[in-house]
Every structure is written in structure tokens, then in C-alpha cells.
Write a protein that holds these residues in place. Structure first.
Motif, short mmCIF file in Angstrom:
data_model
loop_
_atom_site.label_atom_id
_atom_site.label_comp_id
_atom_site.label_asym_id
_atom_site.label_seq_id
_atom_site.Cartn_x
_atom_site.Cartn_y
_atom_site.Cartn_z
N GLY A 113 40.68 50.24 37.22
CA GLY A 113 39.41 50.35 37.93
C GLY A 113 38.34 51.04 37.10
O GLY A 113 38.60 52.01 36.39
N ARG A 167 39.30 47.55 40.86
CA ARG A 167 37.95 47.61 41.44
C ARG A 167 36.94 48.24 40.48
O ARG A 167 37.19 49.29 39.89
CB ARG A 167 37.98 48.41 42.75
CG ARG A 167 36.63 48.48 43.47
CD ARG A 167 36.76 49.15 44.82
NE ARG A 167 37.69 48.43 45.68
CZ ARG A 167 37.37 47.35 46.38
NH1 ARG A 167 36.14 46.84 46.32
NH2 ARG A 167 38.27 46.75 47.14
N GLU A 185 40.00 42.75 42.15
CA GLU A 185 40.08 43.54 43.38
C GLU A 185 38.76 43.59 44.11
O GLU A 185 38.72 43.56 45.35
CB GLU A 185 40.55 44.96 43.06
CG GLU A 185 40.74 45.81 44.30
CD GLU A 185 41.28 47.20 43.99
OE1 GLU A 185 41.55 47.95 44.94
OE2 GLU A 185 41.44 47.54 42.79
#
Length: 419
Positions: free
Chosen positions: A390, A372, A329
Motif C-alpha cells: 500500500g 491500496r 485494492e
């Protein structure tokens, strides 16, 4: 004939999209958010204006998008309660008007907008719905059709019970939005298919005009759909375009339709085979191979890495890695020797767990899907279809067989699941 308001739906929240946290409509492809590509594709000579139904989280970013002409009006959907609620939210803006309803997370060729709007200008259709032949089972709506009239939208039928081979494409024309809004208020349902039921009720008297579409179609419902969407965008590249501000070593090889942005550096013996896209200020290191992939901005693909059929977001750092059929991401770090496995030895389709349910991705090749800020240590191995949340941390030498939650730290080898 009044020109319709193009209403682009972008107020939903991706419940099936973990570990990707970026709003679907804002995912960048070829350097621009997905919804911007949609907005730029609309023919402003055939529409009155563009109205976007956004949410609190994405409204500012969408507000920065500049259409080819005119401006974008934004209304905010307070809660992600489906397409019907999105239209209720826009009622003051669309009441009594012709509308063209578009899903902001889908991608079609601009010719489809043209064909639907051209058919609307003939003046005889109250509703127009396009359909596209789809080879494999589609986890969405199908059209029930007779004599080139759409009689019903059947949402998510079981495989083998589809009413036709035509899937529903959300580029729907309504001559008067009030007709649709009235039917929406009549539908009582606890699920998110109120819109489809309302449209089907509207079609009970005469059906809708059908527009058959044979062009490209991309959608993002599950995170792995990003790979097919990336392939669709890459297939639109027809020539090599290298920024004058890029620095390409004389011994680097660039073949096919490749776009290279400003301030990109491509070092000696690097090979980039198109279609491929390299975003601004990224670096492709010595002996690297980039094949049919999108690489975002400010990303470093370090020495001897291979990136194949993958989507790499902004701000990633890689070094001596194999990244195949994988999604990063953004702001992800892979230590030297970390790899993604993308193929089962039995050549079977790869499944992924979504909300405690095993979902067949339909893909024979699928690497990791990494949220991310997640980091992967040296010599770690990610098995096919694994999702990393993430800001999670995978330690060195770890083999990952199961999904890793957001912000989790995994330093011990997971037990291999039993077949």
C-alpha cells in the motif's frame, strides 16, 4: 426443536493477506461486502438470530449491514486468537443454545445453509458437518468419514495424506453450544487449530452427520484467492442489467451477463464482455476492453486499456494499460503503458512469497496484487505474482521482479532473479 443462533466469525486478522489491507469480510463483491452476502443468504425462518464475532477494526462497518429481517448482534473478539477464542467471546450469547457456526470469509450457496438446517430439524444429530469434493490439494481441513459419518477434522494434511477427498466447510451445526465450549476448554494447543481439535473430540462418540455439498465454494486465505472469489460471484450473474442512470455510447458493445451501476459512462468502441460488473460512477473509456472482471465504484478505465479476469477496487485510475488476472485494492494509479505480466513462459504455476516462504498459488495465470494507494509509473512492467504494498511508488519504466514493501519507492530496475 430450538432454532439455532447463526454465529458468523469475522474477528480474525489476515496474517497471510498482505498487501491487501481491507478486512477479508469487508471486501466488496458486486457492490456489497463479502460478509453481507453471507448474512443475506441466511434463511431467517430457520434461525433464531444472527450473531457476528467482529474485531475492533471492522465492528462499525459490520454494524451497518442490514439483514433481510431482524437485526445483527455483534460481540468483539479482543485479539485474533482463532475460532475457538471467537466462540469463547460469544459464550454469554450462545450458552445452552443450538448454533450454526459460519466462516465470514467463505462463500457457499444458500442451499447449503438450508440443507444443514433441514437435517438439524430431524432432531437426531448433535453435530452436523458438511463436506465438498475438492479436486486439487486444499490448504485447509479435510474430513475423515466412514459410513456417511464424520469422525474427525484433519487440519492441513500434507498432499497425498488426506483422509478423504472431502474438505471441511465451516457451516457447522451443534445442538448445544455448551458441548463444544466444554471440549474447547480441554484442548491444549499453541496453534490456531483448537476449534478443530475440540470438534474432533466431540465426534469421538458417534461422529457427526454428514451433508454432502456440490455447489460453489469460495474462500479468501491468500490475496490471490480474491480472483477465484470474484469469478464465483461473477458466475452468479445470469442476465444483463444496465442502470437507467448509466450513459452507454451507441457504438459501445456490451455482451453477456453484465451489471452496470448508476452514473456509469461507457464511451465509443468500448467492449464489455460478461460476466462483468461495473460499479457506480465508474467510466469505461474509448477502445477499452473489459472481460470477466469486477470494477468498483468511481474508477476510470482510460483510453485503450484492457482489463481481463481482474478485480479492480474503488477509486482507481488507468490509462492505456494491460491489467490481466490482477488485483488492485483501490485508489491505485497506473501511468500510460504500465502493464502486468500474468503468465510464465514455461507455463508453470506461479509462486508468491508469504512470510518468507514461497507458496505455490496453484494458478497458471496471475498478474500483480497491488495494495491500496500504490502508484505505478508510465511504461512500468510488473512480473507474474508480484505484490506491491500500500502507498508504494513504482517509477517509470521499471521492471519489477520482486515484491515492493509498503510505502517504498522503487525507481531503479530490479535485477532479474536467477532461474
Amino acid at each position: 426443536m430450538n432454532k439455532p443462533v447463526a454465529i458468523v466469525l469475522a474477528g480474525g486478522v489476515g496474517k497471510r493477506f498482505w498487501p491487501i489491507e481491507t478486512d477479508k469480510s469487508l471486501l466488496p463483491f458486486l457492490g456489497r461486502p463479502l460478509i453481507e452476502h453471507t448474512i443475506q443468504s441466511l434463511n431467517h425462518e430457520k434461525i433464531e438470530r444472527i450473531l457476528v464475532v467482529a474485531n475492533e477494526a471492522n465492528k462499525k462497518d459490520i454494524g451497518r449491514i442490514k439483514p433481510r429481517s431482524g437485526r445483527i448482534t455483534i460481540v468483539v473478539q479482543e485479539k485474533p486468537m482463532g475460532m475457538a477464542d471467537a466462540l469463547r467471546t460469544a459464550k454469554k450469547e450462545i450458552g445452552g443454545k443450538a448454533i450454526l457456526v459460519i466462516n465470514g470469509a467463505d462463500r457457499v450457496d444458500q442451499s447449503l445453509y438450508h440443507d444443514v438446517l433441514t437435517k438439524s430439524e430431524m432432531g437426531s444429530e448433535r453435530v452436523i458437518i458438511p463436506g465438498r469434493e475438492h479436486g486439487q490439494h486444499f490448504q485447509g481441513g479435510y474430513l475423515r468419514v466412514r459410513n456417511e459419518r464424520v469422525l474427525e477434522i484433519v487440519e492441513k494434511p500434507e498432499a497425498g495424506s488426506e483422509p478423504s477427498t472431502l474438505v471441511n466447510l465451516v457451516v457447522h451445526y451443534f445442538r448445544n453450544a455448551d458441548d463444544l465450549l466444554t471440549e474447547i476448554e480441554k484442548v491444549k494447543s499453541e496453534t490456531d487449530d483448537v476449534y478443530e481439535h475440540a470438534v474432533s473430540r466431540l465426534l469421538e462418540n458417534g461422529g457427526a452427520g454428514l451433508v454432502r455439498y456440490e455447489g460453489p465454494f469460495g474462500f479468501v486465505k491468500y490475496p490471490w484467492d480474491i480472483l477465484e472469489m470474484a469469478r464465483l460471484f461473477l458466475s452468479s450473474l445470469k442476465e444483463k442489467r444496465v442502470s437507467k442512470k448509466a450513459v452507454i455510447h451507441p457504438k459501445a458493445t456490451i455482451e453477456g451477463p453484465v451489471v452496470i451501476g448508476d452514473n456509469v459512462s461507457v464511451l465509443e468502441q468500448a467492449v464489455i464482455k460478461g460476466p462483468a460488473y461495473i460499479g457506480n460512477s465508474s467510466s469505461i473509456g474509448t477502445n477499452c476492453l473489459v472481460l470477466e472482471s469486477i470494477i468498483g465504484e468511481n474508477t476510470v478505465v482510460g483510453f485503450s486499456s484492457e482489463i481481463t479476469r481482474s478485480y479492480i477496487g474503488d477509486g482507481c485510475w488507468l490509462h492505456q494499460n494491460y491489467i490481466g488476472d490482477t488485483i488492485l485494492e483501490g485508489e491505485n494509479y497506473f501511468g500510460a503503458g504500465a502493464v502486468t505480466a500474468n503468465f510464465r513462459f514455461d507455463a508453470g504455476a506461479i509462486a508468491s512469497k508469504v512470510a518468507s516462504e514461497n507458496v505455490n498459488t496453484g494458478r497458471k495465470k496471475l498478474g500483480a496484487i497491488v495494495g491500496r494507494g500504490a502508484r505505478v509509473g508510465v511504461n512500468a512492467s510488473l512480473m507474474p505474482g508480484i505484490k506491491i504494498g500500500g502507498k508504494a511508488l513504482v517509477g517509470p519504466g521499471v521492471t519489477v521482479y520482486r515484491d515492493v514493501p509498503r510505502e517504498a519507492k522503487l525507481f531503479e530496475r530490479q535485477e532479474r532473479p536467477q532461474p
